[in-house]
Design an enzyme around this catalytic site. Structure first.
Site, short mmCIF file in Angstrom:
data_model
loop_
_atom_site.label_atom_id
_atom_site.label_comp_id
_atom_site.label_asym_id
_atom_site.label_seq_id
_atom_site.Cartn_x
_atom_site.Cartn_y
_atom_site.Cartn_z
N HIS A 40 -2.25 0.79 -3.57
CA HIS A 40 -2.18 -0.66 -3.64
C HIS A 40 -3.37 -1.19 -4.44
O HIS A 40 -4.34 -0.48 -4.70
CB HIS A 40 -2.32 -1.29 -2.25
N GLU A 122 -5.90 1.19 -0.66
CA GLU A 122 -6.10 -0.03 -1.44
C GLU A 122 -7.23 0.19 -2.45
O GLU A 122 -8.29 0.71 -2.10
CB GLU A 122 -6.50 -1.21 -0.53
N HIS A 161 2.71 0.55 -4.51
CA HIS A 161 3.41 -0.39 -3.64
C HIS A 161 4.63 -0.97 -4.37
O HIS A 161 5.68 -1.19 -3.76
CB HIS A 161 2.44 -1.51 -3.23
N ASP A 171 1.67 -4.57 -7.12
CA ASP A 171 0.48 -3.72 -7.14
C ASP A 171 0.85 -2.24 -7.09
O ASP A 171 1.89 -1.89 -6.56
CB ASP A 171 -0.47 -4.10 -5.97
#
Ligand SMILES: [Zn+2]
Length: 222
Positions: A40, A122, A161, A171
């Protein structure tokens, strides 16, 4: 912090990552096998880096009055297992053995509820920026570490994602260099660092140059 020194505990906590426990997680379904990585990108406020807003979001402490963009997201119950900041520093919010809430409505290779069987990573970033050399360095070493523990995470199961929630999520965005990540993962960890350096000699954010080539990270499995 030298990413080459990452280690994984029995329950899936990476040292030496800062661990900030998120309440937004639960047990994986019985028998669930961890066999996917979801990458992400996030920045809070959108397009801004630094600060502690992401960790506040993942720990339900984001003040909706701090920025207009926070009003709609402050009450979300979300998390990710890992966050790699712009300098390549690694934060962890949920042990890999637990289910983090990062994917939302999602489907991978025909299977829904991707949170059940994936690990979420992330990267601090957004659709409009390239990611830093330090982020690729940490990400690739983290991915190698996780693949050594969870070998069912085959290369084709390392996805974005946007791949598992098309039309809903964008993303990690058009600037994420999948080819570069694949190359890093196809190379033993020591050589991966060299590749990172060679391809980013002009990148001012490159923090890997001084890193030792010694590594304890297992090479990826074919
Ligand atoms: Zn996402």
């Amino acid at each position: 912090m030298n990413a080459a020194d990452f280690r994984l505990s029995r329950d899936g906590r990476v040292t030496p990552a800062a661990f900030i426990a998120s309440p937004n997680c639960d047990a994986r379904p019985p028998g669930a096998r961890i066999d996917a990585l979801v990458i992400h990108a996030i920045s809070l406020p959108p397009g801004c880096y630094g600060g502690d807003f992401i960790e506040r979001l993942f720990t339900n402490r984001l003040d909706p009055r701090a920025h207009p963009a926070f009003v709609d997201i402050a009450d979300l119950k979300v998390s990710s297992h890992f966050l790699v900041d712009r300098a390549g520093a690694l934060l962890q919010f949920v042990p890999a053995s637990m289910r983090a809430w990062h994917a939302g409505e999602s489907k991978l290779h025909g299977r829904e509820c991707v949170n059940d069987f994936s690990i979420g990573i992330e990267l601090e970033g957004c659709d409009h920026d390239r990611f830093t050399a330090a982020q690729y360095d940490t990400l690739s070493k983290l991915a190698q570490l996780l693949r050594a523990r969870y070998p069912a995470i085959r290369p084709e199961r390392i996805v974005g994602h946007s791949d598992i929630a098309p039309g809903r999520k964008t993303d990690p965005g058009p600037h994420f260099d999948w080819q570069r990540l694949r190359a890093l993962l196809a190379t033993p960890a020591t050589a991966a660092t060299a590749v990172t350096n060679a391809t980013n000699a002009t990148n001012a954010t490159n923090a890997t140059d001084a890193r030792a080539t010694k590594t304890t990270v297992a090479p990826p499995r074919a």
